[in-house]
Design a protein around this motif. Structure first.
Motif, PDB file in Angstrom:
ATOM      1  N   VAL A  56       0.851  -1.190   0.000  1.00  0.00           N
ATOM      2  CA  VAL A  56       0.000   0.000   0.000  1.00  0.00           C
ATOM      3  C   VAL A  56       0.886   1.239   0.000  1.00  0.00           C
ATOM      4  O   VAL A  56       1.815   1.359   0.809  1.00  0.00           O
ATOM      5  CB  VAL A  56      -0.929   0.008   1.226  1.00  0.00           C
ATOM      6  N   ASP A  60      -2.448   4.876  -3.055  1.00  0.00           N
ATOM      7  CA  ASP A  60      -3.646   4.151  -2.619  1.00  0.00           C
ATOM      8  C   ASP A  60      -4.451   4.958  -1.603  1.00  0.00           C
ATOM      9  O   ASP A  60      -5.693   4.941  -1.624  1.00  0.00           O
ATOM     10  CB  ASP A  60      -3.251   2.800  -2.012  1.00  0.00           C
ATOM     11  N   LEU A  61      -3.769   5.649  -0.711  1.00  0.00           N
ATOM     12  CA  LEU A  61      -4.474   6.448   0.296  1.00  0.00           C
ATOM     13  C   LEU A  61      -5.238   7.597  -0.341  1.00  0.00           C
ATOM     14  O   LEU A  61      -6.304   7.993   0.145  1.00  0.00           O
ATOM     15  CB  LEU A  61      -3.487   7.003   1.328  1.00  0.00           C
ATOM     16  N   SER A  64      -8.257   5.631  -3.001  1.00  0.00           N
ATOM     17  CA  SER A  64      -9.126   4.502  -2.654  1.00  0.00           C
ATOM     18  C   SER A  64      -9.628   4.602  -1.225  1.00  0.00           C
ATOM     19  O   SER A  64      -8.890   5.012  -0.320  1.00  0.00           O
ATOM     20  CB  SER A  64      -8.360   3.185  -2.839  1.00  0.00           C
ATOM     21  N   GLU A  66     -10.430   1.931   0.318  1.00  0.00           N
ATOM     22  CA  GLU A  66     -10.161   0.586   0.819  1.00  0.00           C
ATOM     23  C   GLU A  66      -9.038   0.560   1.849  1.00  0.00           C
ATOM     24  O   GLU A  66      -8.964  -0.351   2.683  1.00  0.00           O
ATOM     25  CB  GLU A  66      -9.803  -0.322  -0.356  1.00  0.00           C
ATOM     26  N   TYR A  67      -8.137   1.567   1.800  1.00  0.00           N
ATOM     27  CA  TYR A  67      -6.942   1.522   2.633  1.00  0.00           C
ATOM     28  C   TYR A  67      -6.869   2.718   3.580  1.00  0.00           C
ATOM     29  O   TYR A  67      -7.386   3.797   3.293  1.00  0.00           O
ATOM     30  CB  TYR A  67      -5.687   1.512   1.753  1.00  0.00           C
ATOM     31  N   THR A  68      -6.173   2.501   4.703  1.00  0.00           N
ATOM     32  CA  THR A  68      -5.877   3.586   5.632  1.00  0.00           C
ATOM     33  C   THR A  68      -4.360   3.718   5.739  1.00  0.00           C
ATOM     34  O   THR A  68      -3.605   2.860   5.244  1.00  0.00           O
ATOM     35  CB  THR A  68      -6.450   3.307   7.028  1.00  0.00           C
ATOM     36  N   ASP A  71      -2.364   0.743   6.931  1.00  0.00           N
ATOM     37  CA  ASP A  71      -2.100  -0.340   5.980  1.00  0.00           C
ATOM     38  C   ASP A  71      -0.800  -0.130   5.208  1.00  0.00           C
ATOM     39  O   ASP A  71      -0.205  -1.095   4.712  1.00  0.00           O
ATOM     40  CB  ASP A  71      -3.251  -0.447   4.969  1.00  0.00           C
ATOM     41  N   GLY A  72      -0.362   1.123   5.084  1.00  0.00           N
ATOM     42  CA  GLY A  72       0.811   1.411   4.264  1.00  0.00           C
ATOM     43  C   GLY A  72       2.105   1.585   5.028  1.00  0.00           C
ATOM     44  O   GLY A  72       3.172   1.721   4.417  1.00  0.00           O
ATOM     45  N   ALA A 108      -7.530   9.073   5.816  1.00  0.00           N
ATOM     46  CA  ALA A 108      -6.643   7.913   5.941  1.00  0.00           C
ATOM     47  C   ALA A 108      -5.799   7.980   7.205  1.00  0.00           C
ATOM     48  O   ALA A 108      -5.436   6.952   7.789  1.00  0.00           O
ATOM     49  CB  ALA A 108      -5.742   7.812   4.714  1.00  0.00           C
TER      50      ALA A 108
END
Length: 259
Positions: A56, A60-61, A64, A66-68, A71-72, A108
């Motif tokens: 991630v 992505d943050l 999307s 889907e991610y926080t 997650d990265g 995020a």
């Protein structure tokens, strides 16, 4: 948790070097710090030596739900980082399609607000949606300039963008400019002296000030970046390393007085 964006509308002023040094020095001071690499050149990510494939990333943050940020996060030698992504350069179109186009990064970061003392965001050299996401998520901005007209003009554009975000109570009415940091400074240079004469008034008009520390021009900065090493690891005795440490000390002292 305090969020700091290191920015200028002009590239090549040393935002990444300042961001990396700030994170490392804050980490060395016992403050848990997360770096978010939003610059499409991903130099901070390369220097940290973390994974960039099948992980991630900042892209992505921004694009999307889907991610926080949690997650990265990856750990590296001098703290923690959410890696950058060359795709960030093309993120503007994807972000513009979202109803929450200016608050993706702020949302995020909700996942880590109890885990870090500081988040430092290395911003791209533009004022598009990526940088504006950083501003919405930030408590303060550090504007890095060099002794040249274009980076000073970049400061004016930063002020304008920050003012627009502050004026919207749903975005970030409490955003402040912590100060202007002069990088690549030559105390004997004519332009450098002119900047010293002009910047304090410009800063005052913007409701901020110029940091007393000047980061002197030094080849060790580019050499450390080329070797993908921390400046402090590469040459802790260099003028730039000493100046960056002085700047961080000044910044921390300024923060403690405000608190």
């Amino acid at each position: 948790m305090k969020v700091i964006s290191v920015c200028n509308n002009k590239g090549g002023v040393g935002k990444t070097a300042v961001s990396m040094a700030l994170c490392e020095a804050l980490n060395n001071a016992g403050l848990k710090t997360l770096l978010i690499d939003l610059d499409q050149q991903i130099n901070a990510t390369k220097q940290a030596g973390v994974k960039t494939e099948n992980v991630v990333t900042a892209y992505d943050l921004l694009t999307s739900f889907e991610y926080t940020a949690k997650d990265g996060i990856q750990e590296y030698e001098h703290g923690y980082i959410v890696p950058g992504d060359v795709l960030v350069n093309a993120a503007e179109v994807e972000i513009s399609k979202l109803d929450t186009s200016l608050t993706m990064l702020d949302d995020a970061l909700d996942s880590v607000r109890d885990e870090f003392d500081y988040v430092v965001i290395d911003c791209p050299p533009s004022l598009g949606l990526v940088t504006r996401n950083a501003f919405v998520a930030s408590n303060e901005l550090i504007v890095v300039v060099m002794p040249d007209k274009s980076s000073i003009d970049g400061f004016a554009r930063i002020v304008d963008a920050a003012t627009h975000i502050k004026s919207n109570k749903r975005l970030n009415p409490d955003l402040n400019i912590a100060g202007i940091l002069i990088n690549s400074y030559n105390p004997r240079g004519k332009l450098d002296r002119e900047v010293d004469a002009v910047l304090p008034d410009l800063a005052k008009q913007a409701g901020t000030s110029v940091f007393e520390t000047r980061i002197r021009r030094n080849i060790s900065v580019s050499q450390a970046l080329s070797c993908r090493k921390s400046l402090f690891d590469f040459d802790s005795n260099s003028a730039a390393a000493q100046d960056l440490q002085s700047f961080v000390n000044e910044f921390i002292n300024k923060e403690s007085k405000v608190a």
